[in-house]
Design a protein around this motif. Structure first.
Motif, PDB file in Angstrom:
ATOM      1  N   THR A 166       1.539   6.207  -8.961  1.00  0.00           N
ATOM      2  CA  THR A 166       1.851   7.076  -7.828  1.00  0.00           C
ATOM      3  C   THR A 166       2.687   8.238  -8.330  1.00  0.00           C
ATOM      4  O   THR A 166       3.671   8.026  -9.042  1.00  0.00           O
ATOM      5  CB  THR A 166       2.668   6.301  -6.776  1.00  0.00           C
ATOM      6  OG1 THR A 166       1.983   5.089  -6.476  1.00  0.00           O
ATOM      7  CG2 THR A 166       2.867   7.124  -5.527  1.00  0.00           C
TER       8      THR A 166
ATOM      9  N   SER B  47       0.816  -1.212   0.000  1.00  0.00           N
ATOM     10  CA  SER B  47       0.000   0.000   0.000  1.00  0.00           C
ATOM     11  C   SER B  47       0.852   1.266   0.000  1.00  0.00           C
ATOM     12  O   SER B  47       0.373   2.337  -0.319  1.00  0.00           O
ATOM     13  CB  SER B  47      -0.928   0.004   1.212  1.00  0.00           C
ATOM     14  OG  SER B  47      -0.138  -0.036   2.383  1.00  0.00           O
ATOM     15  N   THR B  48       2.136   1.110   0.342  1.00  0.00           N
ATOM     16  CA  THR B  48       3.015   2.275   0.376  1.00  0.00           C
ATOM     17  C   THR B  48       3.950   2.239  -0.819  1.00  0.00           C
ATOM     18  O   THR B  48       4.709   1.296  -0.985  1.00  0.00           O
ATOM     19  CB  THR B  48       3.855   2.281   1.668  1.00  0.00           C
ATOM     20  OG1 THR B  48       2.970   2.088   2.760  1.00  0.00           O
ATOM     21  CG2 THR B  48       4.588   3.585   1.834  1.00  0.00           C
TER      22      THR B  48
ATOM     23  N   GLU C 264       5.776   9.186   3.847  1.00  0.00           N
ATOM     24  CA  GLU C 264       5.192   7.997   3.221  1.00  0.00           C
ATOM     25  C   GLU C 264       4.202   8.435   2.165  1.00  0.00           C
ATOM     26  O   GLU C 264       3.431   9.360   2.385  1.00  0.00           O
ATOM     27  CB  GLU C 264       4.474   7.142   4.271  1.00  0.00           C
ATOM     28  CG  GLU C 264       5.416   6.154   4.925  1.00  0.00           C
ATOM     29  CD  GLU C 264       4.699   5.176   5.824  1.00  0.00           C
ATOM     30  OE1 GLU C 264       3.494   4.932   5.594  1.00  0.00           O
ATOM     31  OE2 GLU C 264       5.346   4.666   6.744  1.00  0.00           O
TER      32      GLU C 264
ATOM     33  N   SER D  45       1.243   6.899  -0.302  1.00  0.00           N
ATOM     34  CA  SER D  45       0.502   5.674  -0.590  1.00  0.00           C
ATOM     35  C   SER D  45       0.288   5.519  -2.089  1.00  0.00           C
ATOM     36  O   SER D  45       0.313   6.470  -2.862  1.00  0.00           O
ATOM     37  CB  SER D  45      -0.825   5.641   0.167  1.00  0.00           C
ATOM     38  OG  SER D  45      -1.459   6.883   0.076  1.00  0.00           O
ATOM     39  N   ARG D  46       0.109   4.267  -2.456  1.00  0.00           N
ATOM     40  CA  ARG D  46       0.024   3.875  -3.844  1.00  0.00           C
ATOM     41  C   ARG D  46      -1.128   4.580  -4.572  1.00  0.00           C
ATOM     42  O   ARG D  46      -2.211   4.721  -4.026  1.00  0.00           O
ATOM     43  CB  ARG D  46      -0.188   2.372  -3.906  1.00  0.00           C
ATOM     44  CG  ARG D  46       0.492   1.675  -5.020  1.00  0.00           C
ATOM     45  CD  ARG D  46       0.534   0.193  -4.762  1.00  0.00           C
ATOM     46  NE  ARG D  46       1.792  -0.185  -4.096  1.00  0.00           N
ATOM     47  CZ  ARG D  46       2.943  -0.331  -4.749  1.00  0.00           C
ATOM     48  NH1 ARG D  46       3.014  -0.122  -6.041  1.00  0.00           N
ATOM     49  NH2 ARG D  46       4.032  -0.681  -4.099  1.00  0.00           N
TER      50      ARG D  46
ATOM     51  N   ARG E 131       8.544   5.112   0.905  1.00  0.00           N
ATOM     52  CA  ARG E 131       8.694   5.218   2.354  1.00  0.00           C
ATOM     53  C   ARG E 131      10.090   5.753   2.651  1.00  0.00           C
ATOM     54  O   ARG E 131      11.089   5.147   2.267  1.00  0.00           O
ATOM     55  CB  ARG E 131       8.506   3.841   2.997  1.00  0.00           C
ATOM     56  CG  ARG E 131       8.695   3.834   4.511  1.00  0.00           C
ATOM     57  CD  ARG E 131       8.846   2.413   5.004  1.00  0.00           C
ATOM     58  NE  ARG E 131       7.641   1.642   4.717  1.00  0.00           N
ATOM     59  CZ  ARG E 131       6.594   1.567   5.545  1.00  0.00           C
ATOM     60  NH1 ARG E 131       6.627   2.194   6.680  1.00  0.00           N
ATOM     61  NH2 ARG E 131       5.543   0.861   5.220  1.00  0.00           N
TER      62      ARG E 131
END
Lengths: 259, 253
Positions: free
Chosen positions: A189, A6-7, A30, A32-33, A10
């Motif tokens: 992303t 999901s990340t 972070e 997220s996707r 990071r």
């Protein structure tokens, strides 16, 4: 590895100094996707340094960074397979035509049917007519579009855009914004750096402000706005902004960008 | 070595060659100065230079070829510098390619461009009366030495290409290389020079390379000179490779 699902990006405790200047003093972040993340900061805040470390062009002095689950320090090749970088200056080959630029990148990403990929992207970025011309003859906005088109080849899951609209006129800026929105809509992303507040406001799902080598705030636009005292209600005559005037006068092409 | 090294190098080589094909002036500029020098020395100064029997152009051509290569390789530094400055270098570096391919493509481009320039200069030399009784084997030996020399100097040119901060800086390093042949046996026999100058001229790389090529063209035995020439080329090549690889790693790490 679950977190990596999901990340997309990071960053933990990232540090970097140039000679005696500490540019990054422990950056945590972070992303997220599938989201658009804006890294906001004034000139020299270290935004480009973060992007260069994430795209394996620069080594960090301390801390860790993972992109698409891969460590930038030890799994550089995997990181490069997962990303594409659009730097501050449109990195296109001016001697080659737009189409040749796209084919070049497709070949370097070891894809088949480089010609078809190039033609599709020219179409998508409204460059079909200009495709046979040398990129050196393009306007700033066209170069940027070509630059971003080159970044999309091979559908990398993570795209870095370092100040994608710096130096562009308002029209070209809207075109770039549109391209970024389409990217994110397709599940990519996007980490973009910018010094324009309205750009972050327009595009980003989340915004972080990098100041003196640290992230000082990080949140959605709404969360960031709550940091300040609630807005006072005032009655003002609504004047069209200069941007409205400019865009109305220069005409229809910008309509597409607004949608 | 990365499994994509050859393929990536070929793709990037195609790119650079396209640059050259679209601005052939770099090859012409490279060839013009040596040709002008050749005209000047053969038709103006050459009459007063004693080189023994035979035409002066036969004596002169090997040195002119060295000057051609020495000025041609500065374009490698120039092209590399432009790639770095334009940001396309970083684009390549952030892509899943064999990183060494970026440099090798520039080096191979230099080989192609310089060999074309050298061929042009040789043809002009022939038009000016250069004649050789060299056999195919002699020609191959000449080509081999010139290729090795070009390769060595090109890797040398990679260093300023990677480190320069201006276009002028990127190409300025070539001036001493172009000047070196003047203090060698390229234009006049070293025997005519005063002691210390002669000592330098006899022991610097250009003299051994020029003498070897001259002997090959003349069908004379090359003696041990060829080994000195090859050792110089190989030595420069190894040093240049080590330094440019180090510079490159520092640049990209």
């Amino acid at each position: 590895m679950l977190a990596a699902m999901s990340t997309a990006i990071r960053i933990q405790g990232l540090q970097k100094s140039f000679k005696d200047t500490k540019v990054l003093r422990g950056v945590d972040l972070e992303v997220s996707r599938g989201s658009i993340f804006a890294l906001l900061g004034s000139n020299g805040a270290g935004k480009t340094t973060v992007v260069r470390i994430l795209s394996t062009l620069l080594r960090a002095d301390g801390g860790t960074a993972h992109v698409n689950g891969f460590d930038v320090a030890t799994q550089g090749a995997d990181v490069r397979q997962s990303i594409s970088l659009t730097g501050q200056f449109a990195a296109v080959d001016e001697v080659l035509t737009g189409r040749e630029n796209l084919i070049l990148v497709a070949r370097l990403r070891h894809l088949k049917d480089a010609g078809t990929i190039a033609d599709d992207l020219l179409e998508r970025f409204s460059l079909t007519e200009a495709g046979g011309r040398r990129a050196g003859t393009y306007s700033g906005g066209m170069r940027r579009r070509l630059d971003i088109a080159m970044s999309l080849i091979g559908n990398p899951p993570v795209v870095f855009l370092d100040e994608p609209t710096t130096g562009l006129d308002p029209e070209a800026r809207l075109e770039v914004w549109q391209a970024v929105r389409e990217l994110a809509a397709g599940g990519t992303t996007v980490l973009l750096t910018t010094q324009y507040l309205d750009e972050a406001e327009q595009l980003a799902d989340r915004i972080a402000i990098l100041h003196e080598g640290r992230i000082i705030v990080n949140g959605t636009l709404g969360e960031l706005k709550q940091l300040l005292p609630p807005a006072k209600v005032e009655y003002v005559e609504k004047q069209p902004s200069l941007e409205d005037v400019f865009l109305t006068l220069v005409g229809a092409r910008t309509e597409g960008g607004h949608r | 070595m990365n499994r994509h090294f050859l393929g990536d190098t070929a793709v990037l080589l195609g790119r650079s060659l396209r640059h050259i094909a679209r601005s052939p002036d770099t090859i012409i500029t490279t060839a013009v100065t040596p040709i002008a020098m050749m005209l000047l020395f053969v038709y103006v100064l050459g009459g007063a230079i004693q080189t023994g029997s035979g035409r002066y152009v036969n004596y002169l051509l090997p040195g002119i070829l060295i000057i051609t290569i020495a000025s041609g390789i500065s374009y490698t530094a120039y092209r590399l510098f432009l790639d770095l400055q334009g940001g396309i270098f970083e684009r390549f570096q952030s892509m899943p390619i064999a990183r060494a391919a970026v440099l090798w493509a520039h080096v191979l481009t230099s080989m192609v461009a310089n060999l074309i320039s050298v061929a042009v200069v040789v043809l002009v030399g022939v038009a000016m009366g250069f004649r050789t009784g060299a056999s195919v084997l002699d020609w191959l030996a000449v080509a081999g030495i010139l290729v090795l020399f070009t390769l060595a100097l090109t890797w040398l040119a990679v260093i300023p290409g990677l480190t320069a901060t201006s276009v002028d800086g990127a190409s300025a390093f070539a001036y001493p290389l172009i000047f070196l042949p003047f203090i060698s046996s390229a234009f006049v026999p070293t025997a005519s020079m005063p002691g210390p100058v002669r000592a330098f001229a006899d022991n610097q790389p250009v003299t051994s390379i020029v003498n070897t090529i001259r002997n090959l063209f003349a069908g004379q035995p090359v003696g041990t000179g060829i080994w000195t020439a090859l050792a110089w080329c190989a030595g420069i090549l190894v040093l240049a490779l080590l330094f440019s690889a180090r510079t490159y790693r520092r640049r990209t790490a």
